[in-house]
Write a protein that holds these residues in place. Structure first.
Motif, mmCIF file in Angstrom:
data_model
loop_
_atom_site.group_PDB
_atom_site.id
_atom_site.type_symbol
_atom_site.label_atom_id
_atom_site.label_comp_id
_atom_site.label_asym_id
_atom_site.label_seq_id
_atom_site.Cartn_x
_atom_site.Cartn_y
_atom_site.Cartn_z
ATOM 1 N N ASN A 1 1.049 -1.149 -0.172
ATOM 2 C CA ASN A 1 -0.037 0.019 0.097
ATOM 3 C C ASN A 1 0.842 1.359 -0.227
ATOM 4 N N GLU A 2 1.840 1.193 0.785
ATOM 5 C CA GLU A 2 2.618 2.566 0.820
ATOM 6 C C GLU A 2 3.462 2.626 -0.443
ATOM 7 N N PHE A 3 3.865 1.481 -0.909
ATOM 8 C CA PHE A 3 4.716 1.518 -2.286
ATOM 9 C C PHE A 3 3.812 2.049 -3.282
ATOM 10 N N THR A 4 2.542 1.734 -3.421
ATOM 11 C CA THR A 4 1.532 2.139 -4.408
ATOM 12 C C THR A 4 1.497 3.615 -4.226
ATOM 13 N N LEU A 5 1.476 4.079 -2.995
ATOM 14 C CA LEU A 5 0.977 5.512 -2.701
ATOM 15 C C LEU A 5 2.194 6.380 -3.066
ATOM 16 N N ASP A 6 3.311 5.886 -2.850
ATOM 17 C CA ASP A 6 4.492 6.717 -3.296
ATOM 18 C C ASP A 6 4.837 6.663 -4.878
ATOM 19 N N PHE A 7 4.250 5.573 -5.231
ATOM 20 C CA PHE A 7 4.419 5.505 -6.927
ATOM 21 C C PHE A 7 3.445 6.478 -7.468
ATOM 22 N N MET A 8 2.275 6.624 -7.062
ATOM 23 C CA MET A 8 1.273 7.353 -7.654
ATOM 24 C C MET A 8 1.583 8.750 -7.154
ATOM 25 N N GLY A 9 2.059 8.921 -6.112
ATOM 26 C CA GLY A 9 2.376 10.333 -5.705
ATOM 27 C C GLY A 9 3.491 11.009 -6.745
ATOM 28 N N LEU A 10 4.747 10.320 -6.830
ATOM 29 C CA LEU A 10 5.771 10.542 -7.631
ATOM 30 C C LEU A 10 5.276 10.627 -9.089
ATOM 31 N N PHE A 11 4.472 9.751 -9.420
ATOM 32 C CA PHE A 11 3.838 9.644 -10.698
ATOM 33 C C PHE A 11 3.401 11.044 -11.313
ATOM 34 N N PHE A 12 2.209 11.442 -10.411
ATOM 35 C CA PHE A 12 1.619 12.837 -10.728
ATOM 36 C C PHE A 12 2.755 13.978 -10.455
ATOM 37 N N ILE A 13 3.568 13.982 -9.356
ATOM 38 C CA ILE A 13 4.364 15.341 -9.226
ATOM 39 C C ILE A 13 5.353 15.278 -10.672
ATOM 40 N N ILE A 14 6.063 14.241 -11.072
ATOM 41 C CA ILE A 14 7.003 14.179 -12.255
ATOM 42 C C ILE A 14 5.998 14.448 -13.572
ATOM 43 N N PHE A 15 5.184 13.978 -13.741
ATOM 44 C CA PHE A 15 4.425 14.088 -14.984
ATOM 45 C C PHE A 15 3.711 15.767 -15.001
ATOM 46 N N SER A 16 3.251 16.309 -13.922
ATOM 47 C CA SER A 16 2.773 17.407 -13.895
ATOM 48 C C SER A 16 3.932 18.567 -14.012
ATOM 49 N N PHE A 17 5.261 18.105 -13.673
ATOM 50 C CA PHE A 17 6.290 18.969 -13.980
ATOM 51 C C PHE A 17 6.426 19.227 -15.571
ATOM 52 N N PHE A 18 6.516 18.240 -16.137
ATOM 53 C CA PHE A 18 6.796 18.458 -17.529
ATOM 54 C C PHE A 18 5.599 19.193 -18.212
ATOM 55 N N LYS A 19 4.149 18.961 -17.744
ATOM 56 C CA LYS A 19 3.224 19.804 -18.217
ATOM 57 C C LYS A 19 3.357 21.295 -17.988
ATOM 58 N N MET A 20 3.837 21.389 -17.169
ATOM 59 C CA MET A 20 3.951 22.816 -16.270
ATOM 60 C C MET A 20 5.019 23.783 -17.320
ATOM 61 N N LEU A 21 5.945 22.848 -18.062
ATOM 62 C CA LEU A 21 6.898 23.392 -18.836
ATOM 63 C C LEU A 21 6.317 24.454 -20.093
ATOM 64 N N ASP A 22 5.104 23.847 -20.443
ATOM 65 C CA ASP A 22 4.405 24.804 -21.499
ATOM 66 C C ASP A 22 2.703 24.721 -21.086
ATOM 67 N N LEU A 23 2.453 25.630 -20.463
ATOM 68 C CA LEU A 23 1.059 25.537 -19.781
ATOM 69 C C LEU A 23 0.213 25.954 -21.124
ATOM 70 N N LYS A 24 0.604 26.740 -22.081
ATOM 71 C CA LYS A 24 -0.168 27.237 -23.330
ATOM 72 C C LYS A 24 -0.298 25.981 -24.197
#
Length: 234
Positions: A107-130
């Protein structure tokens, strides 16, 4: 074309045409490369893109464009283009394992995986918000119906990442994840079935990734994790 948003707008407009297999606009050179399923005239190409852009093409002997790359070449380039996605998923998985290595808990592994997934993927999206909303609405039904959703999506991912990593309102975060992932997965599935070549916006627009089965598998994995965790916390 002067920015990533312009590039995404032109490419996605052309990719909607049945004759176009894929398109690639080069901002620096001001060039457009097309891979076609069948011939198409320049007038149809010009009418498909925003009026502020103009396509100039010198025709030597005929007014036709034909497919210029073989399927094998496309397959190779597609695998090469997906390399950043595979590397990022590898590092997210490795980091999640290391965080829980001494006191292993799925459960802890899954929560960490999902947390890191969303943080990292959002970072790349933030590079070009337009540019991101333009690409995202090409396959996400909700982003297409509600344009502001495409702009807000990277921020939603960031908040979800923080909630998972900080263990804040896990059930709420899981329910939101389930909904947005389900909508996106349906859009990705529809796009793949239509056999249209659309740029995947999962890593924003700076890393040009094709929409492939890998994108669908990635969404299904996250969707499955959300469902399993909801059942565990229920």
């Amino acid at each position: 074309m002067t920015c990533s948003s312009c590039k995404a707008s032109v490419e996605n407009s052309l990719n909607l045409l049945d004759q176009v297999k894929s398109s690639n606009a080069d901002i620096r050179l001001g060039e457009l490369t097309l891979i076609l399923n069948k011939d198409i005239d320049l007038k149809s190409l010009q009418n498909s893109i925003p009026k502020k852009y103009l396509i100039n093409k010198e025709i030597s002997s005929s007014d036709r464009l034909s497919e210029i790359k073989s399927d094998s070449t496309n397959k190779k380039s597609k695998i090469e283009q997906l390399k950043p996605l595979f590397l990022i998923l590898f590092y997210i998985t490795s980091a999640s394992i290391l965080l829980n290595f001494k006191d292993w808990n799925w459960n802890e592994f899954t929560l960490d995986f999902m947390g890191l997934f969303f943080i990292i993927f959002s970072f790349f999206k933030m590079l070009d918000l337009k540019g991101f909303p333009v690409s995202f609405k090409m396959y996400d039904p909700l982003a297409k119906a509600i344009p502001i959703y495409g702009f807000l999506y990277p921020f939603v991912e960031t908040v979800l990442g923080i909630m998972f990593l900080m263990r804040i309102q896990i059930i709420v975060a899981l329910m939101i994840s389930l909904i947005i992932l389900l909508v996106t997965t349906l859009g990705v599935t529809k796009t793949l079935l239509s056999k249209k070549t659309v740029q995947c916006a999962c890593l924003g627009t700076h890393l040009k990734l094709p929409m492939t089965e890998a994108t669908l598998i990635e969404n299904i994995i996250m969707l499955s994790m959300s469902i399993i965790m909801i059942l565990n916390y229920a």
